[in-house]
Design an enzyme around this catalytic site. Sequence first.
Site, PDB file in Angstrom:
ATOM      1  N   GLU A   1       0.827  -1.216   0.000  1.00 54.91           N
ATOM      2  CA  GLU A   1       0.000   0.000   0.000  1.00 54.91           C
ATOM      3  C   GLU A   1       0.859   1.263   0.000  1.00 54.91           C
ATOM      4  O   GLU A   1       0.335   2.370  -0.190  1.00 54.91           O
ATOM      5  CB  GLU A   1      -0.900   0.029   1.244  1.00 54.91           C
ATOM      6  N   GLY A   2       2.164   1.083   0.262  1.00 53.54           N
ATOM      7  CA  GLY A   2       3.051   2.251   0.384  1.00 53.54           C
ATOM      8  C   GLY A   2       3.452   2.496   1.833  1.00 53.54           C
ATOM      9  O   GLY A   2       3.775   3.625   2.211  1.00 53.54           O
ATOM     10  N   ASN A  28       9.818 -11.394   3.312  1.00 53.90           N
ATOM     11  CA  ASN A  28       8.724 -11.431   2.333  1.00 53.90           C
ATOM     12  C   ASN A  28       8.248 -10.007   2.036  1.00 53.90           C
ATOM     13  O   ASN A  28       7.632  -9.751   1.012  1.00 53.90           O
ATOM     14  CB  ASN A  28       7.538 -12.293   2.827  1.00 53.90           C
ATOM     15  N   HIS A  57       9.803  -2.904   0.377  1.00 57.96           N
ATOM     16  CA  HIS A  57       9.354  -1.526   0.359  1.00 57.96           C
ATOM     17  C   HIS A  57      10.258  -0.699  -0.542  1.00 57.96           C
ATOM     18  O   HIS A  57      11.477  -0.817  -0.470  1.00 57.96           O
ATOM     19  CB  HIS A  57       9.397  -0.928   1.769  1.00 57.96           C
ATOM     20  N   THR A  58       9.656   0.123  -1.362  1.00 54.08           N
ATOM     21  CA  THR A  58      10.428   1.045  -2.197  1.00 54.08           C
ATOM     22  C   THR A  58      10.238   2.445  -1.652  1.00 54.08           C
ATOM     23  O   THR A  58       9.099   2.889  -1.464  1.00 54.08           O
ATOM     24  CB  THR A  58       9.937   0.966  -3.660  1.00 54.08           C
ATOM     25  N   GLN A 107       3.327  -6.548   5.458  1.00 57.70           N
ATOM     26  CA  GLN A 107       2.132  -7.196   4.875  1.00 57.70           C
ATOM     27  C   GLN A 107       0.890  -6.367   5.226  1.00 57.70           C
ATOM     28  O   GLN A 107       0.996  -5.151   5.285  1.00 57.70           O
ATOM     29  CB  GLN A 107       2.000  -8.656   5.350  1.00 57.70           C
ATOM     30  N   LEU A 126      -3.189   7.996  -5.031  1.00 65.25           N
ATOM     31  CA  LEU A 126      -4.355   8.670  -5.606  1.00 65.25           C
ATOM     32  C   LEU A 126      -4.036   9.104  -7.039  1.00 65.25           C
ATOM     33  O   LEU A 126      -4.897   9.065  -7.919  1.00 65.25           O
ATOM     34  CB  LEU A 126      -4.684   9.900  -4.743  1.00 65.25           C
ATOM     35  N   SER A 164      -1.034  10.445  -0.007  1.00 65.39           N
ATOM     36  CA  SER A 164       0.235  10.365  -0.727  1.00 65.39           C
ATOM     37  C   SER A 164      -0.043  10.501  -2.218  1.00 65.39           C
ATOM     38  O   SER A 164      -0.953   9.868  -2.746  1.00 65.39           O
ATOM     39  CB  SER A 164       0.907   9.035  -0.413  1.00 65.39           C
ATOM     40  N   SER A 200       2.654  10.695  -4.793  1.00 65.43           N
ATOM     41  CA  SER A 200       3.724  10.232  -5.694  1.00 65.43           C
ATOM     42  C   SER A 200       4.648   9.342  -4.867  1.00 65.43           C
ATOM     43  O   SER A 200       4.521   9.297  -3.644  1.00 65.43           O
ATOM     44  CB  SER A 200       4.516  11.424  -6.271  1.00 65.43           C
TER      45      SER A 200
HETATM   46  P1  GDP Z   1       4.842  -1.336   0.940  1.00 65.82           P
HETATM   47  O1  GDP Z   1       5.206  -2.776   0.854  1.00 65.82           O
HETATM   48  O2  GDP Z   1       3.507  -1.120   1.590  1.00 65.82           O
HETATM   49  O3  GDP Z   1       5.918  -0.512   1.595  1.00 65.82           O
HETATM   50  O4  GDP Z   1       4.683  -0.814  -0.541  1.00 65.82           O
HETATM   51  P2  GDP Z   1       5.681  -1.072  -1.781  1.00 65.82           P
HETATM   52  O5  GDP Z   1       6.880  -0.215  -1.623  1.00 65.82           O
HETATM   53  O6  GDP Z   1       5.909  -2.533  -1.972  1.00 65.82           O
HETATM   54  O7  GDP Z   1       4.763  -0.628  -2.992  1.00 65.82           O
HETATM   55  C1  GDP Z   1       4.294   0.668  -3.098  1.00 65.82           C
HETATM   56  C2  GDP Z   1       4.843   1.271  -4.417  1.00 65.82           C
HETATM   57  O8  GDP Z   1       4.151   2.453  -4.700  1.00 65.82           O
HETATM   58  C3  GDP Z   1       6.305   1.682  -4.313  1.00 65.82           C
HETATM   59  O9  GDP Z   1       6.911   1.497  -5.559  1.00 65.82           O
HETATM   60  C4  GDP Z   1       6.249   3.160  -3.946  1.00 65.82           C
HETATM   61  O10 GDP Z   1       7.377   3.878  -4.396  1.00 65.82           O
HETATM   62  C5  GDP Z   1       5.020   3.584  -4.689  1.00 65.82           C
HETATM   63  N1  GDP Z   1       4.237   4.652  -4.049  1.00 65.82           N
HETATM   64  C6  GDP Z   1       3.985   4.879  -2.725  1.00 65.82           C
HETATM   65  N2  GDP Z   1       3.128   5.906  -2.574  1.00 65.82           N
HETATM   66  C7  GDP Z   1       2.819   6.331  -3.808  1.00 65.82           C
HETATM   67  C8  GDP Z   1       1.933   7.354  -4.321  1.00 65.82           C
HETATM   68  O11 GDP Z   1       1.248   8.053  -3.589  1.00 65.82           O
HETATM   69  N3  GDP Z   1       1.875   7.493  -5.681  1.00 65.82           N
HETATM   70  C9  GDP Z   1       2.599   6.691  -6.531  1.00 65.82           C
HETATM   71  N4  GDP Z   1       2.472   6.893  -7.830  1.00 65.82           N
HETATM   72  N5  GDP Z   1       3.421   5.736  -6.089  1.00 65.82           N
HETATM   73  C10 GDP Z   1       3.516   5.549  -4.752  1.00 65.82           C
HETATM   74  P1  IMO Z   2       4.727  -5.881   2.020  1.00 66.27           P
HETATM   75  O1  IMO Z   2       5.246  -5.678   3.413  1.00 66.27           O
HETATM   76  C1  IMO Z   2       2.243  -8.224  -0.700  1.00 66.27           C
HETATM   77  C2  IMO Z   2       1.886 -12.506   0.134  1.00 66.27           C
HETATM   78  C3  IMO Z   2       2.509 -13.447  -0.881  1.00 66.27           C
HETATM   79  C4  IMO Z   2       1.553 -14.621  -0.757  1.00 66.27           C
HETATM   80  C5  IMO Z   2       1.233 -14.653   0.723  1.00 66.27           C
HETATM   81  C6  IMO Z   2       2.065 -15.642   1.528  1.00 66.27           C
HETATM   82  O2  IMO Z   2       5.685  -5.517   0.959  1.00 66.27           O
HETATM   83  O3  IMO Z   2       3.393  -5.267   1.852  1.00 66.27           O
HETATM   84  P2  IMO Z   2       4.595 -15.630   2.355  1.00 66.27           P
HETATM   85  O4  IMO Z   2       5.879 -15.594   1.577  1.00 66.27           O
HETATM   86  O5  IMO Z   2       4.433 -14.510   3.328  1.00 66.27           O
HETATM   87  O6  IMO Z   2       4.334 -16.967   2.990  1.00 66.27           O
HETATM   88  O7  IMO Z   2       3.445 -15.464   1.225  1.00 66.27           O
HETATM   89  O8  IMO Z   2       1.474 -13.346   1.209  1.00 66.27           O
HETATM   90  N1  IMO Z   2       2.809 -11.485   0.682  1.00 66.27           N
HETATM   91  C7  IMO Z   2       2.782 -10.197   0.323  1.00 66.27           C
HETATM   92  N2  IMO Z   2       2.050  -9.546  -0.608  1.00 66.27           N
HETATM   93  N3  IMO Z   2       3.097  -7.531   0.077  1.00 66.27           N
HETATM   94  C8  IMO Z   2       3.833  -8.155   1.035  1.00 66.27           C
HETATM   95  O9  IMO Z   2       4.592  -7.483   1.916  1.00 66.27           O
HETATM   96  C9  IMO Z   2       3.713  -9.550   1.166  1.00 66.27           C
HETATM   97  N4  IMO Z   2       4.282 -10.476   1.977  1.00 66.27           N
HETATM   98  C10 IMO Z   2       3.706 -11.646   1.678  1.00 66.27           C
HETATM   99  O10 IMO Z   2       2.503 -12.889  -2.165  1.00 66.27           O
HETATM  100  O11 IMO Z   2       0.363 -14.337  -1.438  1.00 66.27           O
HETATM  101 MG    MG Z   3       5.736  -4.168  -0.579  1.00 66.21          MG
END
Ligand code: GDP
Ligand code: IMO
Ligand code: MG
Length: 429
Positions: free
Chosen positions: A14-15, A38, A41-42, A223, A331, A412, A414
């Site tokens: 979700e970010g 697992n 985060h970016t 997660q 958004l 958020s 971007s």
């Molecule tokens: P997390 O696992 O919840 O920390 O989320 P991730 O980092 O795996 O995935 C969220 C992605 O969306 C990342 O590539 C972020 O850089 C990007 N991101 C976060 N907030 C925003 C936003 O408001 N707008 C856009 N376009 N990208 C975002």
């Molecule tokens: P962040 O913190 C999205 C998902 C896997 C799979 C299920 C079980 O980046 O939001 P696992 O390896 O945990 O046993 O896999 O959970 N999963 C995630 N999906 N974001 C994650 O973490 C996840 N961590 C696990 O894709 O469906």
């Molecule tokens: Mg993630």
Amino acid sequence: MANVTVIGAQWGDEGKGKVIDWLANRADVVVRFQGGNNAGHTIVVGDKTYKLSLLPSGVIQGKLSIIGNGVVVDPWSLLDEITRAQGQGLGISPDNLILAENATLVLPLHRDLDGAREARAGAGKIGTTGRGIGPAYEDKVGRRAIRFADLADPEALEVKIERLLAHHGALRAGLGLAEARPEEILDQLKQLAPKILPYVKPAWRVLGEAIKEGQRVLFEGAQATLLDVDHGTYPYVTSSNTVAGQAAAGAGVGPTAGGYVLGIVKAYTTRVGEGPFPTELSDETGRLLGERGHEFGTVTGRPRRCGWFDAVLVRQSIAVGGVQGAVLTKLDILDGFETLKVCVGYRLRGETIDYLPAGLRDQAAIEPIYEEMEGWSESTRGARSWKDLPANAIKYVRRIEELIGAPAVLLSTSPDRDDIIMMLDPFQG
Ligand code: GDP
Ligand code: IMO
Ligand code: MG
């Protein structure tokens, strides 16, 4: 209220990382309380992009970062991540990174088991990240896991490995995996010990002292609620509790220490791996959301499944997680859609329901009931104030607040750290 707990309110990604990095500026300590590598985060800060997995997202702001006892840690992966982060100029050392001595290790045999089970599961596979997370938690609960404190005691370690292999030996034989050799594991762990032990401490004490001194703590969840082992779409979930209630147990503090509960909510829905997804779009719109949102897993590179915002699911997450305020992210990805759909209820065998039933048969049978909203053609990307948002974007946010039963306290717009609109400071919430 001094502390904040951050959790995901959908299926992950979700970010959270971006929001935690931004909030870390207002905190003194950041502690991760569950999950493992697992998570992915970016975090974008100007022209730099950081990819974090086990390191708490407070490391970028240089805050004291703690990996709590509730996390399962692949130590080799952690050391690689530390090296990568240091290579990007982050000052990470045992002075500012603490690993709980009672946290569980993820070993290569856990990854083997994860992979072998998924490969054999056929249509029943979960679509795990393959990092051995489930098997490591199973060993923790089965009281046979290796914990970080054990690395300081080679004799006890030897006995623990024997015990662990008594269990894994039978599983490996059944799955056709090669026999695991105790001396090889002991050797690997002995080599690892001097590298990892400097970080290993009684994290609960450090955290307890910090709280007593009035420092601000940010509890970092990975997660999300729909992947929670109790509250998620079981069995298509991860193997830990991801809700805010886990923050205390997974960090070693009391249940009231977590403070304000912030749920991170994406403005549409995504999911990686298998399992039900009522608002999934397998059409051009779904493809467009994925393309515009760069929806590819940080950990596995798999394309994320995409769909419309599901207010039923988020409302349920908010209820079971005790979420007080939401952060609506991405958004900007909805810019340019002529109409937007929001799921406001489900139809199940002719009846209307307002929650996700727990049974798999019901989950497969439900049909989303949509409300249509007018989109906006203007760009919201990079907006930093309400007045930069088009009227229809504001309407969309307001309607979501109403449907999910929580206010949007941050927005958020971007990937960049500073592109955030704040309505309320969660640390003052
Ligand atoms: P997390 O696992 O919840 O920390 O989320 P991730 O980092 O795996 O995935 C969220 C992605 O969306 C990342 O590539 C972020 O850089 C990007 N991101 C976060 N907030 C925003 C936003 O408001 N707008 C856009 N376009 N990208 C975002
Ligand atoms: P962040 O913190 C999205 C998902 C896997 C799979 C299920 C079980 O980046 O939001 P696992 O390896 O945990 O046993 O896999 O959970 N999963 C995630 N999906 N974001 C994650 O973490 C996840 N961590 C696990 O894709 O469906
Ligand atoms: Mg993630």
